[in-house]
Design an enzyme around this catalytic site. Sequence first.
Site, PDB file in Angstrom:
ATOM      1  N   VAL A 147      31.057  69.562 -72.986  1.00 53.21           N
ATOM      2  CA  VAL A 147      30.586  68.432 -72.194  1.00 53.21           C
ATOM      3  C   VAL A 147      31.095  67.138 -72.834  1.00 53.21           C
ATOM      4  O   VAL A 147      30.862  66.883 -74.006  1.00 53.21           O
ATOM      5  CB  VAL A 147      29.039  68.406 -72.121  1.00 53.21           C
ATOM      6  CG1 VAL A 147      28.558  67.179 -71.349  1.00 53.21           C
ATOM      7  CG2 VAL A 147      28.523  69.679 -71.490  1.00 53.21           C
ATOM      8  N   ASP A 148      31.805  66.360 -72.036  1.00 52.07           N
ATOM      9  CA  ASP A 148      32.303  65.052 -72.465  1.00 52.07           C
ATOM     10  C   ASP A 148      31.844  64.038 -71.427  1.00 52.07           C
ATOM     11  O   ASP A 148      32.425  63.943 -70.348  1.00 52.07           O
ATOM     12  CB  ASP A 148      33.828  65.085 -72.572  1.00 52.07           C
ATOM     13  CG  ASP A 148      34.410  63.752 -73.041  1.00 52.07           C
ATOM     14  OD1 ASP A 148      33.634  62.790 -73.228  1.00 52.07           O
ATOM     15  OD2 ASP A 148      35.635  63.678 -73.216  1.00 52.07           O
ATOM     16  N   SER A 149      30.801  63.301 -71.735  1.00 53.20           N
ATOM     17  CA  SER A 149      30.207  62.380 -70.760  1.00 53.20           C
ATOM     18  C   SER A 149      31.141  61.228 -70.400  1.00 53.20           C
ATOM     19  O   SER A 149      30.940  60.565 -69.401  1.00 53.20           O
ATOM     20  CB  SER A 149      28.883  61.828 -71.288  1.00 53.20           C
ATOM     21  OG  SER A 149      29.106  61.108 -72.481  1.00 53.20           O
TER      22      SER A 149
END
Length: 194
Positions: free
Chosen positions: A175-177
Amino acid sequence: MQSSIPPGEQSISHNGRELTDPKATIRALGVGEHAMLLLRRRVNVPGPEGRPIEQDAEMMRLQILGDPQLMRQLQDTLPEIAAAAQSNPTRFAELLSQQRDRAQQAELGRQREIAALNADPFDVEAQRRIEEAIRNQAVMENMEHALEYSPEAFGRVTMLYVPVEVNSHPVKAFVDSGAQQTISTSCLTLVVSV
């Protein structure tokens, strides 16, 4: 233009610079046509000794007091200024002014040194120092670039992986916001038939 701010309390700024000469013309102050001026009430906060505190210093102090993260950073880097921000507004304004003066003196010294080095273009020592200054400036620019675009290189970063299913296939996803798109490997794409 009319204002409810009494003339004695008015502070008028242009491009971040307060216009303080009451006898100067607008043109003499460097304000051109269609320029935007900022009118605000001058805040005179009396300090412990009864002297007024500089408006921008007081605004900055209040901003620091309202931001715990900024206060912690200031305590780590400039503890005397942080202590003054919490307990002595007048001392805070004085320290801030001293800090600005030191920065201006350093910049003036740097400009004088550059002028002296450029005075004799055939001086080998001057050329060596110019080369060193250019190299140092490049290092600082690279450092700023790295801090801006690769901050993870300067500290610990916790990666977030979560178990997900893609077309009934269990997959571990990163997950890379801040990502602007979703990517996957070509191998995964073949396996899950996307």
